[in-house]
Design a protein around this motif. Structure first.
Motif, PDB file in Angstrom:
ATOM      1  N   GLN A  58      -2.288   3.866   3.483  1.00 48.59           N
ATOM      2  CA  GLN A  58      -1.178   4.578   4.104  1.00 48.59           C
ATOM      3  C   GLN A  58      -1.146   6.055   3.698  1.00 48.59           C
ATOM      4  O   GLN A  58      -0.963   6.932   4.540  1.00 48.59           O
ATOM      5  N   PHE A  59      -1.315   6.347   2.423  1.00 48.63           N
ATOM      6  CA  PHE A  59      -1.203   7.725   1.945  1.00 48.63           C
ATOM      7  C   PHE A  59      -2.512   8.239   1.349  1.00 48.63           C
ATOM      8  O   PHE A  59      -2.501   9.055   0.435  1.00 48.63           O
ATOM      9  N   GLY A 116       0.793  -1.216   0.000  1.00 51.42           N
ATOM     10  CA  GLY A 116       0.000   0.000   0.000  1.00 51.42           C
ATOM     11  C   GLY A 116       0.827   1.267   0.000  1.00 51.42           C
ATOM     12  O   GLY A 116       0.317   2.346  -0.335  1.00 51.42           O
ATOM     13  N   ASN A 117       2.114   1.171   0.346  1.00 55.52           N
ATOM     14  CA  ASN A 117       2.976   2.349   0.278  1.00 55.52           C
ATOM     15  C   ASN A 117       3.218   2.800  -1.160  1.00 55.52           C
ATOM     16  O   ASN A 117       3.667   3.921  -1.390  1.00 55.52           O
ATOM     17  N   SER A 173       3.079  12.708  -4.690  1.00 58.57           N
ATOM     18  CA  SER A 173       3.704  13.742  -3.868  1.00 58.57           C
ATOM     19  C   SER A 173       4.533  13.156  -2.729  1.00 58.57           C
ATOM     20  O   SER A 173       5.131  13.899  -1.967  1.00 58.57           O
ATOM     21  N   VAL A 174       4.551  11.835  -2.578  1.00 59.08           N
ATOM     22  CA  VAL A 174       5.261  11.197  -1.474  1.00 59.08           C
ATOM     23  C   VAL A 174       6.653  10.808  -1.942  1.00 59.08           C
ATOM     24  O   VAL A 174       6.845   9.822  -2.652  1.00 59.08           O
ATOM     25  N   SER A 175       7.621  11.578  -1.538  1.00 64.20           N
ATOM     26  CA  SER A 175       8.993  11.362  -1.973  1.00 64.20           C
ATOM     27  C   SER A 175       9.564  10.102  -1.343  1.00 64.20           C
ATOM     28  O   SER A 175       9.328   9.813  -0.174  1.00 64.20           O
ATOM     29  N   GLY A 229      -3.560   1.773   7.437  1.00 61.91           N
ATOM     30  CA  GLY A 229      -3.067   3.133   7.600  1.00 61.91           C
ATOM     31  C   GLY A 229      -1.641   3.239   8.071  1.00 61.91           C
ATOM     32  O   GLY A 229      -1.169   4.333   8.401  1.00 61.91           O
ATOM     33  N   GLY A 230      -0.925   2.113   8.138  1.00 62.85           N
ATOM     34  CA  GLY A 230       0.458   2.150   8.596  1.00 62.85           C
ATOM     35  C   GLY A 230       0.560   2.146  10.113  1.00 62.85           C
ATOM     36  O   GLY A 230      -0.175   1.423  10.792  1.00 62.85           O
TER      37      GLY A 230
END
Length: 452
Positions: free
Chosen positions: A184-185, A113-114, A120-122, A222-223
Protein backbone atom coordinates in the motif's frame (compact mmCIF):
# COMPACT_ATOMS: atom_id res chain seq x y z
CA UNK A 1 -8.16 -1.04 -18.33
CA UNK A 2 -9.03 -1.76 -21.96
CA UNK A 3 -10.63 -5.18 -22.33
CA UNK A 4 -8.53 -7.60 -24.37
CA UNK A 5 -11.11 -9.57 -26.37
CA UNK A 6 -8.84 -12.58 -26.84
CA UNK A 7 -8.16 -12.72 -23.13
CA UNK A 8 -11.84 -12.33 -22.38
CA UNK A 9 -12.65 -15.26 -24.66
CA UNK A 10 -10.14 -17.31 -22.72
CA UNK A 11 -11.71 -16.10 -19.49
CA UNK A 12 -15.10 -17.22 -20.65
CA UNK A 13 -13.86 -20.66 -21.65
CA UNK A 14 -11.06 -21.32 -19.18
CA UNK A 15 -13.27 -21.04 -16.10
CA UNK A 16 -16.55 -21.86 -17.72
CA UNK A 17 -18.10 -23.86 -14.88
CA UNK A 18 -20.39 -21.16 -13.53
CA UNK A 19 -21.88 -21.05 -10.04
CA UNK A 20 -23.95 -18.74 -7.89
CA UNK A 21 -22.47 -15.52 -6.64
CA UNK A 22 -22.43 -14.53 -2.97
CA UNK A 23 -21.93 -11.51 -0.73
CA UNK A 24 -20.82 -10.50 2.73
CA UNK A 25 -19.12 -7.84 4.81
CA UNK A 26 -15.84 -6.94 6.45
CA UNK A 27 -15.79 -6.22 10.18
CA UNK A 28 -12.24 -6.14 11.50
CA UNK A 29 -13.37 -5.40 15.08
CA UNK A 30 -15.92 -8.24 15.29
CA UNK A 31 -13.77 -10.32 17.72
CA UNK A 32 -13.82 -7.42 20.19
CA UNK A 33 -17.61 -7.10 20.41
CA UNK A 34 -19.50 -8.71 23.27
CA UNK A 35 -20.68 -12.28 22.77
CA UNK A 36 -24.28 -11.17 22.40
CA UNK A 37 -23.38 -8.44 19.91
CA UNK A 38 -21.29 -10.89 17.90
CA UNK A 39 -24.19 -13.32 17.80
CA UNK A 40 -26.64 -10.59 16.77
CA UNK A 41 -24.34 -9.44 13.98
CA UNK A 42 -23.71 -12.93 12.62
CA UNK A 43 -27.32 -14.04 12.98
CA UNK A 44 -28.56 -10.95 11.13
CA UNK A 45 -26.13 -11.40 8.24
CA UNK A 46 -27.04 -15.09 8.07
CA UNK A 47 -30.72 -14.20 7.91
CA UNK A 48 -29.94 -11.93 4.96
CA UNK A 49 -28.16 -14.82 3.23
CA UNK A 50 -24.62 -13.46 3.58
CA UNK A 51 -21.95 -16.10 3.00
CA UNK A 52 -18.71 -14.36 4.02
CA UNK A 53 -17.36 -12.14 6.78
CA UNK A 54 -13.83 -10.80 6.44
CA UNK A 55 -11.86 -10.50 9.68
CA UNK A 56 -8.33 -9.52 10.70
CA UNK A 57 -5.61 -10.77 13.00
CA UNK A 58 -5.08 -7.42 14.68
CA UNK A 59 -4.98 -5.69 18.02
CA UNK A 60 -8.06 -3.93 19.39
CA UNK A 61 -8.55 -1.47 22.19
CA UNK A 62 -11.87 -1.04 23.96
CA UNK A 63 -14.25 1.80 23.22
CA UNK A 64 -16.27 3.12 20.30
CA UNK A 65 -15.35 1.93 16.81
CA UNK A 66 -17.52 2.84 13.81
CA UNK A 67 -20.74 3.09 15.73
CA UNK A 68 -20.11 -0.02 17.80
CA UNK A 69 -18.87 -0.75 21.30
CA UNK A 70 -15.70 -2.85 21.49
CA UNK A 71 -15.67 -4.38 24.97
CA UNK A 72 -12.80 -6.88 24.70
CA UNK A 73 -9.22 -5.68 24.35
CA UNK A 74 -7.21 -7.92 22.03
CA UNK A 75 -3.43 -7.92 21.86
CA UNK A 76 -1.51 -7.64 18.63
CA UNK A 77 -0.52 -11.14 17.58
CA UNK A 78 3.12 -10.04 17.75
CA UNK A 79 4.39 -7.21 19.90
CA UNK A 80 7.78 -8.92 19.81
CA UNK A 81 8.56 -10.62 16.51
CA UNK A 82 8.36 -14.38 16.93
CA UNK A 83 6.54 -14.24 20.27
CA UNK A 84 2.87 -14.95 19.66
CA UNK A 85 -0.09 -13.74 21.70
CA UNK A 86 -2.40 -16.73 21.25
CA UNK A 87 -5.36 -14.96 22.83
CA UNK A 88 -5.56 -12.95 19.60
CA UNK A 89 -6.29 -16.11 17.63
CA UNK A 90 -8.57 -17.52 20.32
CA UNK A 91 -10.78 -14.42 20.05
CA UNK A 92 -11.03 -14.82 16.27
CA UNK A 93 -11.64 -18.54 16.66
CA UNK A 94 -14.86 -17.91 18.59
CA UNK A 95 -16.07 -15.81 15.66
CA UNK A 96 -15.12 -18.54 13.19
CA UNK A 97 -17.08 -21.12 15.15
CA UNK A 98 -20.20 -18.95 15.12
CA UNK A 99 -19.85 -18.36 11.38
CA UNK A 100 -19.48 -22.08 10.71
CA UNK A 101 -22.53 -22.84 12.86
CA UNK A 102 -24.57 -20.54 10.60
CA UNK A 103 -23.22 -21.92 7.32
CA UNK A 104 -20.98 -18.90 6.76
CA UNK A 105 -17.23 -18.57 6.22
CA UNK A 106 -14.43 -16.12 6.92
CA UNK A 107 -11.75 -14.56 4.81
CA UNK A 108 -8.86 -13.85 7.18
CA UNK A 109 -6.28 -11.10 6.74
CA UNK A 110 -3.32 -12.21 8.90
CA UNK A 111 -1.59 -8.81 8.81
CA UNK A 112 -2.39 -5.27 7.68
CA UNK A 113 -0.19 -3.86 4.93
CA UNK A 114 -1.34 -0.37 5.91
CA UNK A 115 0.94 -0.75 8.94
CA UNK A 116 4.01 -0.98 6.69
CA UNK A 117 5.40 2.46 5.89
CA UNK A 118 8.37 4.70 6.55
CA UNK A 119 6.70 6.74 9.27
CA UNK A 120 5.59 9.56 6.99
CA UNK A 121 2.00 8.29 6.60
CA UNK A 122 -0.10 10.15 9.13
CA UNK A 123 -3.02 8.34 10.73
CA UNK A 124 -1.91 4.80 9.97
CA UNK A 125 -0.72 2.26 12.51
CA UNK A 126 2.89 1.16 12.77
CA UNK A 127 3.29 -2.33 14.24
CA UNK A 128 6.43 -4.20 15.27
CA UNK A 129 7.29 -5.04 11.64
CA UNK A 130 6.88 -1.38 10.68
CA UNK A 131 9.05 -0.20 13.57
CA UNK A 132 11.69 -2.83 12.81
CA UNK A 133 11.88 -2.67 9.02
CA UNK A 134 9.85 0.23 7.67
CA UNK A 135 9.29 -0.12 3.92
CA UNK A 136 12.14 -2.68 3.67
CA UNK A 137 9.73 -5.21 5.19
CA UNK A 138 8.98 -6.69 1.77
CA UNK A 139 12.59 -6.95 0.54
CA UNK A 140 14.43 -7.90 3.74
CA UNK A 141 15.10 -11.66 3.85
CA UNK A 142 14.95 -11.76 7.65
CA UNK A 143 11.59 -10.00 7.65
CA UNK A 144 10.32 -12.46 5.05
CA UNK A 145 11.38 -15.43 7.18
CA UNK A 146 9.77 -13.91 10.26
CA UNK A 147 6.53 -13.26 8.40
CA UNK A 148 6.58 -16.83 7.08
CA UNK A 149 6.89 -18.03 10.68
CA UNK A 150 3.93 -15.86 11.67
CA UNK A 151 1.85 -17.44 8.92
CA UNK A 152 2.86 -20.95 9.97
CA UNK A 153 1.76 -20.15 13.53
CA UNK A 154 -1.63 -18.86 12.33
CA UNK A 155 -2.41 -21.61 9.82
CA UNK A 156 -1.35 -24.45 12.11
CA UNK A 157 -3.20 -22.99 15.11
CA UNK A 158 -5.47 -25.71 16.48
CA UNK A 159 -8.97 -24.33 16.91
CA UNK A 160 -10.33 -24.75 20.46
CA UNK A 161 -13.80 -24.75 18.87
CA UNK A 162 -13.37 -27.39 16.16
CA UNK A 163 -10.19 -29.23 17.09
CA UNK A 164 -8.88 -28.55 13.58
CA UNK A 165 -5.91 -26.54 12.44
CA UNK A 166 -7.10 -23.37 10.74
CA UNK A 167 -5.46 -24.53 7.52
CA UNK A 168 -7.82 -27.52 7.55
CA UNK A 169 -11.08 -25.89 8.67
CA UNK A 170 -12.94 -25.16 5.44
CA UNK A 171 -16.33 -25.23 7.18
CA UNK A 172 -15.29 -21.92 8.74
CA UNK A 173 -12.60 -20.46 6.45
CA UNK A 174 -12.91 -19.61 2.77
CA UNK A 175 -9.51 -18.00 2.23
CA UNK A 176 -6.50 -16.32 3.75
CA UNK A 177 -5.27 -13.04 2.34
CA UNK A 178 -1.51 -12.83 1.91
CA UNK A 179 -1.93 -9.55 3.76
CA UNK A 180 -4.49 -6.78 3.78
CA UNK A 181 -3.40 -4.47 0.94
CA UNK A 182 0.25 -5.48 0.47
CA UNK A 183 2.49 -2.72 -0.96
CA UNK A 184 0.00 0.00 0.00
CA UNK A 185 2.69 2.54 0.96
CA UNK A 186 5.72 1.14 -0.87
CA UNK A 187 7.06 1.12 -4.43
CA UNK A 188 6.97 -2.70 -4.71
CA UNK A 189 3.73 -2.67 -6.69
CA UNK A 190 4.97 -0.12 -9.20
CA UNK A 191 8.15 -2.19 -9.60
CA UNK A 192 6.21 -5.48 -10.09
CA UNK A 193 7.26 -7.03 -6.78
CA UNK A 194 11.06 -7.13 -7.28
CA UNK A 195 11.69 -9.49 -4.34
CA UNK A 196 8.90 -11.88 -5.41
CA UNK A 197 7.29 -11.32 -2.03
CA UNK A 198 3.78 -12.24 -3.10
CA UNK A 199 4.47 -15.62 -4.68
CA UNK A 200 7.06 -16.71 -2.13
CA UNK A 201 4.66 -15.90 0.70
CA UNK A 202 1.82 -17.68 -1.10
CA UNK A 203 3.96 -20.81 -1.46
CA UNK A 204 4.54 -20.67 2.29
CA UNK A 205 0.78 -20.44 2.94
CA UNK A 206 0.22 -23.51 0.80
CA UNK A 207 2.56 -25.56 3.00
CA UNK A 208 0.09 -25.30 5.87
CA UNK A 209 -3.26 -25.33 4.06
CA UNK A 210 -4.25 -28.98 4.06
CA UNK A 211 -7.82 -28.50 2.79
CA UNK A 212 -8.03 -27.61 -0.91
CA UNK A 213 -11.27 -25.69 -0.32
CA UNK A 214 -9.30 -23.05 1.58
CA UNK A 215 -7.77 -20.59 -0.87
CA UNK A 216 -4.96 -18.05 -0.93
CA UNK A 217 -6.05 -14.52 -1.90
CA UNK A 218 -3.98 -11.46 -2.74
CA UNK A 219 -5.75 -9.17 -0.28
CA UNK A 220 -5.93 -6.18 -2.64
CA UNK A 221 -2.43 -5.47 -3.95
CA UNK A 222 -1.52 -1.82 -3.50
CA UNK A 223 -4.89 -0.92 -2.00
CA UNK A 224 -7.52 0.72 -4.20
CA UNK A 225 -7.65 -0.47 -7.82
CA UNK A 226 -7.00 3.10 -8.99
CA UNK A 227 -3.35 2.59 -7.98
CA UNK A 228 -3.02 0.12 -10.82
CA UNK A 229 -1.54 -2.89 -8.99
CA UNK A 230 -4.60 -5.13 -8.50
CA UNK A 231 -3.65 -7.53 -11.31
CA UNK A 232 0.13 -7.43 -10.77
CA UNK A 233 1.90 -9.73 -13.23
CA UNK A 234 3.90 -11.50 -10.51
CA UNK A 235 0.67 -12.42 -8.73
CA UNK A 236 -1.12 -13.55 -11.89
CA UNK A 237 1.73 -15.89 -12.81
CA UNK A 238 2.05 -17.38 -9.32
CA UNK A 239 0.66 -20.94 -9.08
CA UNK A 240 0.16 -20.66 -5.31
CA UNK A 241 -2.26 -17.72 -5.56
CA UNK A 242 -5.89 -18.74 -6.14
CA UNK A 243 -7.93 -15.56 -5.78
CA UNK A 244 -7.35 -12.05 -7.08
CA UNK A 245 -8.89 -9.58 -4.63
CA UNK A 246 -10.22 -6.28 -5.94
CA UNK A 247 -10.40 -3.29 -3.59
CA UNK A 248 -12.32 -0.46 -5.25
CA UNK A 249 -13.98 2.68 -3.94
CA UNK A 250 -15.69 4.17 -6.97
CA UNK A 251 -18.17 7.04 -7.11
CA UNK A 252 -20.28 5.87 -10.00
CA UNK A 253 -22.17 2.60 -10.39
CA UNK A 254 -21.23 2.51 -14.08
CA UNK A 255 -17.55 2.13 -13.17
CA UNK A 256 -18.09 -1.48 -12.13
CA UNK A 257 -19.08 -2.55 -15.61
CA UNK A 258 -16.05 -0.73 -16.98
CA UNK A 259 -13.36 -2.27 -14.76
CA UNK A 260 -14.48 -5.76 -13.78
CA UNK A 261 -14.57 -7.57 -17.16
CA UNK A 262 -10.92 -6.68 -17.74
CA UNK A 263 -9.97 -7.86 -14.27
CA UNK A 264 -11.82 -11.12 -14.83
CA UNK A 265 -10.15 -11.64 -18.20
CA UNK A 266 -6.69 -11.19 -16.68
CA UNK A 267 -7.52 -13.48 -13.76
CA UNK A 268 -9.10 -16.24 -15.83
CA UNK A 269 -6.30 -16.20 -18.40
CA UNK A 270 -4.03 -17.17 -15.50
CA UNK A 271 -6.44 -19.69 -13.94
CA UNK A 272 -7.42 -17.38 -11.08
CA UNK A 273 -10.79 -16.36 -9.68
CA UNK A 274 -11.56 -12.70 -9.06
CA UNK A 275 -13.90 -11.14 -6.52
CA UNK A 276 -14.52 -7.72 -4.96
CA UNK A 277 -13.04 -7.92 -1.49
CA UNK A 278 -13.58 -4.29 -0.50
CA UNK A 279 -15.91 -1.61 -1.77
CA UNK A 280 -17.61 1.27 -0.05
CA UNK A 281 -19.94 4.15 -0.77
CA UNK A 282 -19.52 7.59 0.75
CA UNK A 283 -22.52 9.89 1.06
CA UNK A 284 -20.76 12.31 -1.33
CA UNK A 285 -20.65 9.75 -4.17
CA UNK A 286 -22.97 10.27 -7.17
CA UNK A 287 -24.14 6.64 -6.94
CA UNK A 288 -25.40 5.33 -3.61
CA UNK A 289 -25.17 1.86 -2.04
CA UNK A 290 -28.33 0.55 -3.69
CA UNK A 291 -27.22 1.64 -7.17
CA UNK A 292 -23.68 0.31 -6.77
CA UNK A 293 -24.75 -3.02 -5.30
CA UNK A 294 -27.23 -3.42 -8.17
CA UNK A 295 -24.46 -2.71 -10.69
CA UNK A 296 -22.15 -5.29 -9.10
CA UNK A 297 -24.91 -7.87 -8.92
CA UNK A 298 -25.87 -7.23 -12.54
CA UNK A 299 -22.37 -8.19 -13.65
CA UNK A 300 -22.40 -11.08 -11.13
CA UNK A 301 -19.19 -10.84 -9.14
CA UNK A 302 -18.96 -12.03 -5.53
CA UNK A 303 -18.50 -9.07 -3.18
CA UNK A 304 -17.69 -8.09 0.39
CA UNK A 305 -18.73 -4.64 1.59
CA UNK A 306 -16.66 -2.25 3.72
CA UNK A 307 -18.40 -2.29 6.22
CA UNK A 308 -21.86 -3.41 7.26
CA UNK A 309 -21.92 -2.46 10.93
CA UNK A 310 -24.19 -3.67 13.72
CA UNK A 311 -24.69 -0.25 15.29
CA UNK A 312 -25.89 3.06 13.86
CA UNK A 313 -23.90 4.51 10.98
CA UNK A 314 -23.00 8.19 10.68
CA UNK A 315 -26.22 9.06 8.83
CA UNK A 316 -28.50 7.82 11.62
CA UNK A 317 -29.80 9.77 14.57
CA UNK A 318 -28.71 8.37 17.89
CA UNK A 319 -30.73 8.55 21.09
CA UNK A 320 -28.15 8.20 23.86
CA UNK A 321 -24.85 6.56 24.66
CA UNK A 322 -23.87 6.57 21.00
CA UNK A 323 -20.60 5.42 19.52
CA UNK A 324 -19.00 7.25 16.62
CA UNK A 325 -15.55 6.97 14.98
CA UNK A 326 -16.73 6.61 11.37
CA UNK A 327 -14.81 6.59 8.10
CA UNK A 328 -17.95 7.41 6.10
CA UNK A 329 -18.37 4.13 4.22
CA UNK A 330 -20.27 2.22 6.91
CA UNK A 331 -23.85 1.11 6.45
CA UNK A 332 -25.86 0.13 9.53
CA UNK A 333 -28.41 -2.66 9.47
CA UNK A 334 -31.27 -0.23 10.08
CA UNK A 335 -29.88 2.62 8.00
CA UNK A 336 -31.65 4.35 5.13
CA UNK A 337 -28.25 4.53 3.41
CA UNK A 338 -28.81 1.18 1.73
CA UNK A 339 -30.90 -1.98 1.71
CA UNK A 340 -28.35 -4.58 2.79
CA UNK A 341 -30.75 -7.51 2.88
CA UNK A 342 -31.96 -6.95 -0.66
CA UNK A 343 -28.44 -6.46 -2.04
CA UNK A 344 -27.22 -9.73 -0.50
CA UNK A 345 -30.30 -11.67 -1.59
CA UNK A 346 -29.82 -10.45 -5.16
CA UNK A 347 -26.16 -11.50 -5.15
CA UNK A 348 -27.24 -15.02 -4.25
CA UNK A 349 -29.50 -15.22 -7.31
CA UNK A 350 -26.80 -14.29 -9.82
CA UNK A 351 -24.73 -16.75 -11.86
CA UNK A 352 -21.04 -15.93 -12.14
CA UNK A 353 -18.75 -16.62 -15.09
CA UNK A 354 -16.44 -18.45 -12.65
CA UNK A 355 -16.63 -21.63 -10.62
CA UNK A 356 -17.15 -20.70 -6.96
CA UNK A 357 -18.99 -23.92 -6.10
CA UNK A 358 -16.42 -24.75 -3.40
CA UNK A 359 -17.83 -21.87 -1.34
CA UNK A 360 -21.11 -23.71 -0.77
CA UNK A 361 -24.68 -22.45 -0.51
CA UNK A 362 -25.69 -19.38 1.53
CA UNK A 363 -27.12 -19.91 5.03
CA UNK A 364 -30.30 -22.01 5.03
CA UNK A 365 -33.33 -19.94 4.20
CA UNK A 366 -31.31 -16.73 4.22
CA UNK A 367 -31.44 -13.96 1.69
CA UNK A 368 -34.80 -14.51 0.01
CA UNK A 369 -36.88 -11.44 -0.61
CA UNK A 370 -35.41 -8.59 1.36
CA UNK A 371 -37.73 -5.88 0.09
CA UNK A 372 -36.85 -3.51 2.91
CA UNK A 373 -34.33 -3.20 5.74
CA UNK A 374 -35.25 -4.58 9.16
CA UNK A 375 -36.97 -2.18 11.49
CA UNK A 376 -36.42 -1.38 15.11
CA UNK A 377 -33.45 -1.69 17.40
CA UNK A 378 -33.54 -3.47 20.70
CA UNK A 379 -29.89 -4.05 21.46
CA UNK A 380 -29.62 -1.05 23.75
CA UNK A 381 -30.23 2.67 23.41
CA UNK A 382 -29.29 3.82 19.95
CA UNK A 383 -27.43 0.62 19.17
CA UNK A 384 -29.35 -0.36 16.05
CA UNK A 385 -28.88 -4.05 16.87
CA UNK A 386 -31.67 -6.53 16.13
CA UNK A 387 -33.81 -7.36 19.12
CA UNK A 388 -32.21 -10.01 21.32
CA UNK A 389 -34.82 -12.35 22.80
CA UNK A 390 -32.25 -14.41 24.68
CA UNK A 391 -30.98 -13.16 28.04
CA UNK A 392 -28.48 -15.79 29.26
CA UNK A 393 -26.52 -18.78 27.96
CA UNK A 394 -27.52 -17.98 24.38
CA UNK A 395 -26.10 -19.30 21.13
CA UNK A 396 -22.62 -17.84 20.58
CA UNK A 397 -22.24 -16.65 24.21
CA UNK A 398 -19.16 -17.47 26.27
CA UNK A 399 -19.66 -20.40 28.61
CA UNK A 400 -17.88 -22.45 31.27
CA UNK A 401 -18.74 -24.71 34.20
CA UNK A 402 -19.71 -21.62 36.18
CA UNK A 403 -21.48 -19.91 33.26
CA UNK A 404 -23.56 -22.65 31.61
CA UNK A 405 -25.59 -22.49 28.42
CA UNK A 406 -29.34 -22.76 28.22
CA UNK A 407 -30.69 -26.29 27.87
CA UNK A 408 -31.01 -25.90 24.08
CA UNK A 409 -27.24 -25.42 23.74
CA UNK A 410 -24.01 -27.16 24.64
CA UNK A 411 -20.80 -25.52 25.82
CA UNK A 412 -18.30 -26.29 23.03
CA UNK A 413 -14.86 -24.66 22.97
CA UNK A 414 -15.98 -21.97 25.39
CA UNK A 415 -19.11 -20.86 23.57
CA UNK A 416 -22.74 -22.06 23.45
CA UNK A 417 -23.53 -24.18 20.41
CA UNK A 418 -26.78 -25.61 19.09
CA UNK A 419 -25.51 -29.17 19.28
CA UNK A 420 -25.76 -31.69 22.11
CA UNK A 421 -23.69 -34.68 20.99
CA UNK A 422 -21.23 -35.69 18.27
CA UNK A 423 -20.73 -32.05 17.21
CA UNK A 424 -18.18 -30.61 14.81
CA UNK A 425 -14.66 -30.86 16.25
CA UNK A 426 -15.61 -33.41 18.94
CA UNK A 427 -13.62 -36.61 19.31
CA UNK A 428 -15.29 -39.66 17.78
CA UNK A 429 -14.88 -43.39 17.28
CA UNK A 430 -16.95 -46.48 16.46
CA UNK A 431 -18.33 -46.44 19.99
CA UNK A 432 -18.62 -42.64 20.17
CA UNK A 433 -20.17 -41.60 16.82
CA UNK A 434 -20.84 -38.13 15.40
CA UNK A 435 -24.40 -36.92 14.98
CA UNK A 436 -26.10 -37.08 11.59
CA UNK A 437 -24.71 -33.71 10.44
CA UNK A 438 -21.10 -34.84 10.81
CA UNK A 439 -18.75 -37.63 9.76
CA UNK A 440 -15.98 -39.15 11.85
CA UNK A 441 -12.67 -38.48 10.06
CA UNK A 442 -9.38 -39.37 11.78
CA UNK A 443 -11.06 -39.33 15.17
CA UNK A 444 -12.69 -35.89 14.78
CA UNK A 445 -16.26 -35.03 13.71
CA UNK A 446 -16.31 -33.15 10.40
CA UNK A 447 -19.26 -31.62 8.59
CA UNK A 448 -20.74 -34.30 6.35
CA UNK A 449 -22.47 -32.04 3.83
CA UNK A 450 -21.20 -31.28 0.33
CA UNK A 451 -17.59 -30.14 -0.05
CA UNK A 452 -17.41 -26.42 0.70
Amino acid sequence: MKLNLAAYALASSGLAAASNSFAGSSLYFLPGLSASDQANYINTLASYGAKVVRVWINGLGTGCVKGSNVVTSISEFETTIGTYNWNSLAAVDKVLAQLAAKGMKAIISPHDGNDIHDGSVSGNGCDIYCHTYGTSFYSNSQAQAQYDARIKAILTYKSPSSGLAWGNWSDAILAFDLENEPFQFTSDGANNDPSNWLCNRAANFKKYITDSNIKVATGGIGGDQSHGHTMLAKALSCPSIDLMSVHAYVGSASTWGAIMPGFEASAAANNKLVYIEEWGVATSYPSDFNDQSAAINNIAYPWIYWQMIPGDDGTESCNSGCCTGYDGFEVGFNSGKGNLQYAISQANTKTTKQDWSFVGAPPNGGGSGGSSPPTGGGGGSGSGYPADTCTWGCEGWDCSSSSPCQSAYSCVGGYCKNCTWGCGGWNCSASQPCNADYTCVSGVCHHSGPAT
